[in-house]
Design a protein around this motif. Sequence first.
Motif, PDB file in Angstrom:
ATOM      1  N   CYS A  82      38.135  41.734  30.356  1.00  0.00           N
ATOM      2  CA  CYS A  82      37.894  40.355  30.635  1.00  0.00           C
ATOM      3  C   CYS A  82      38.915  39.721  31.266  1.00  0.00           C
ATOM      4  O   CYS A  82      39.845  38.743  30.800  1.00  0.00           O
ATOM      5  CB  CYS A  82      37.918  39.579  29.251  1.00  0.00           C
ATOM      6  SG  CYS A  82      36.882  38.050  29.289  1.00  0.00           S
ATOM      7  N   PRO A  83      38.917  40.133  32.767  1.00  0.00           N
ATOM      8  CA  PRO A  83      40.158  39.887  33.473  1.00  0.00           C
ATOM      9  C   PRO A  83      40.158  38.085  33.636  1.00  0.00           C
ATOM     10  O   PRO A  83      41.234  37.628  33.925  1.00  0.00           O
ATOM     11  CB  PRO A  83      39.785  40.225  34.811  1.00  0.00           C
ATOM     12  CG  PRO A  83      38.370  40.789  34.857  1.00  0.00           C
ATOM     13  CD  PRO A  83      38.071  40.936  33.416  1.00  0.00           C
ATOM     14  N   CYS A  84      39.029  37.405  33.479  1.00  0.00           N
ATOM     15  CA  CYS A  84      39.005  35.975  33.549  1.00  0.00           C
ATOM     16  C   CYS A  84      39.915  35.175  32.444  1.00  0.00           C
ATOM     17  O   CYS A  84      40.477  33.993  33.097  1.00  0.00           O
ATOM     18  CB  CYS A  84      37.698  35.256  33.569  1.00  0.00           C
ATOM     19  SG  CYS A  84      36.566  35.804  32.006  1.00  0.00           S
ATOM     20  N   LEU A  85      40.107  35.831  31.511  1.00  0.00           N
ATOM     21  CA  LEU A  85      40.915  35.289  30.459  1.00  0.00           C
ATOM     22  C   LEU A  85      42.428  35.212  30.929  1.00  0.00           C
ATOM     23  O   LEU A  85      43.134  34.388  31.023  1.00  0.00           O
ATOM     24  CB  LEU A  85      40.670  35.960  29.119  1.00  0.00           C
ATOM     25  CG  LEU A  85      39.560  35.772  28.392  1.00  0.00           C
ATOM     26  CD1 LEU A  85      39.407  36.657  27.224  1.00  0.00           C
ATOM     27  CD2 LEU A  85      39.380  34.433  28.092  1.00  0.00           C
ATOM     28  N   ILE A 140      37.662  30.417  38.796  1.00  0.00           N
ATOM     29  CA  ILE A 140      37.851  30.995  40.234  1.00  0.00           C
ATOM     30  C   ILE A 140      38.120  32.398  40.057  1.00  0.00           C
ATOM     31  O   ILE A 140      37.558  32.944  41.060  1.00  0.00           O
ATOM     32  CB  ILE A 140      38.973  29.942  40.666  1.00  0.00           C
ATOM     33  CG1 ILE A 140      38.275  28.403  40.875  1.00  0.00           C
ATOM     34  CG2 ILE A 140      39.369  30.657  42.185  1.00  0.00           C
ATOM     35  CD1 ILE A 140      39.230  27.413  41.463  1.00  0.00           C
ATOM     36  N   GLY A 141      39.040  32.907  39.224  1.00  0.00           N
ATOM     37  CA  GLY A 141      39.186  34.291  39.128  1.00  0.00           C
ATOM     38  C   GLY A 141      37.907  35.011  38.920  1.00  0.00           C
ATOM     39  O   GLY A 141      37.829  35.945  39.506  1.00  0.00           O
ATOM     40  N   TRP A 142      36.768  34.460  38.190  1.00  0.00           N
ATOM     41  CA  TRP A 142      35.764  35.253  38.002  1.00  0.00           C
ATOM     42  C   TRP A 142      34.955  35.572  39.223  1.00  0.00           C
ATOM     43  O   TRP A 142      34.440  36.467  39.727  1.00  0.00           O
ATOM     44  CB  TRP A 142      35.114  34.573  36.628  1.00  0.00           C
ATOM     45  CG  TRP A 142      33.649  35.218  36.587  1.00  0.00           C
ATOM     46  CD1 TRP A 142      33.323  36.374  35.899  1.00  0.00           C
ATOM     47  CD2 TRP A 142      32.387  34.634  36.720  1.00  0.00           C
ATOM     48  NE1 TRP A 142      31.832  36.506  36.136  1.00  0.00           N
ATOM     49  CE2 TRP A 142      31.148  35.508  36.375  1.00  0.00           C
ATOM     50  CE3 TRP A 142      31.972  33.417  37.523  1.00  0.00           C
ATOM     51  CZ2 TRP A 142      30.055  35.117  36.947  1.00  0.00           C
ATOM     52  CZ3 TRP A 142      30.589  33.272  37.634  1.00  0.00           C
ATOM     53  CH2 TRP A 142      29.669  33.910  37.079  1.00  0.00           C
ATOM     54  N   CYS A 143      34.988  34.284  40.125  1.00  0.00           N
ATOM     55  CA  CYS A 143      34.225  34.100  41.392  1.00  0.00           C
ATOM     56  C   CYS A 143      34.743  34.938  42.417  1.00  0.00           C
ATOM     57  O   CYS A 143      34.170  35.611  43.025  1.00  0.00           O
ATOM     58  CB  CYS A 143      34.170  32.606  41.795  1.00  0.00           C
ATOM     59  SG  CYS A 143      33.203  31.690  40.590  1.00  0.00           S
ATOM     60  N   TYR A 161      47.627  45.504  38.226  1.00  0.00           N
ATOM     61  CA  TYR A 161      48.337  44.494  38.835  1.00  0.00           C
ATOM     62  C   TYR A 161      48.319  43.157  38.217  1.00  0.00           C
ATOM     63  O   TYR A 161      49.077  42.455  37.974  1.00  0.00           O
ATOM     64  CB  TYR A 161      47.947  44.221  40.388  1.00  0.00           C
ATOM     65  CG  TYR A 161      48.499  43.599  41.184  1.00  0.00           C
ATOM     66  CD1 TYR A 161      49.825  43.758  41.518  1.00  0.00           C
ATOM     67  CD2 TYR A 161      47.682  42.348  41.626  1.00  0.00           C
ATOM     68  CE1 TYR A 161      50.401  42.662  42.226  1.00  0.00           C
ATOM     69  CE2 TYR A 161      48.479  41.277  42.278  1.00  0.00           C
ATOM     70  CZ  TYR A 161      49.888  41.635  42.591  1.00  0.00           C
ATOM     71  OH  TYR A 161      50.603  40.545  43.531  1.00  0.00           O
ATOM     72  N   LEU A 162      46.922  42.947  37.671  1.00  0.00           N
ATOM     73  CA  LEU A 162      46.707  41.780  36.865  1.00  0.00           C
ATOM     74  C   LEU A 162      47.860  41.732  35.585  1.00  0.00           C
ATOM     75  O   LEU A 162      48.462  40.648  35.360  1.00  0.00           O
ATOM     76  CB  LEU A 162      45.426  41.658  36.481  1.00  0.00           C
ATOM     77  CG  LEU A 162      44.814  40.370  35.655  1.00  0.00           C
ATOM     78  CD1 LEU A 162      45.299  38.921  36.482  1.00  0.00           C
ATOM     79  CD2 LEU A 162      43.505  40.311  35.270  1.00  0.00           C
TER      80      LEU A 162
END
Length: 134
Positions: A61-64, A86-89, A124-125
Amino acid sequence: AQAILAQERLCQDRESVARLTRSWCTRPAHTRGKMSGWSTGLFEVTAEPGGIVLFLKSWFCPCLIMGELNTKAEACPGGCAGGGLIGWCCGPCFMAVTAPKINSSETQPMAFLYSCIPCTGPCYLSQVHRHAFK
């Protein structure tokens, strides 16, 4: 004359590779994966703060994570929700703007590149998040 210049460039390239190899091999093992300016290395997925839980959230769930980064860096409007959306898009575009705000020695092209590669994106995230919240 061109052959001589080409040969000189080849020798310089070989010397550069040899210097890089020597510097890599003489560095302590725990610093070899660390990029300049970051508090942890790219593949130190269990490092604190966050540990393995942060890394797993980066994968699933990188958007979190991007939302939390946006609250720290204020890269786009909307706080946590804006960063997550915006991260999800477009995660790599978001990271290209956000990572240099977290670490001034990072460049936008490198942040974009690290975020695009599937085997380095979550690492990286996590690295950027650990640096932001250290």
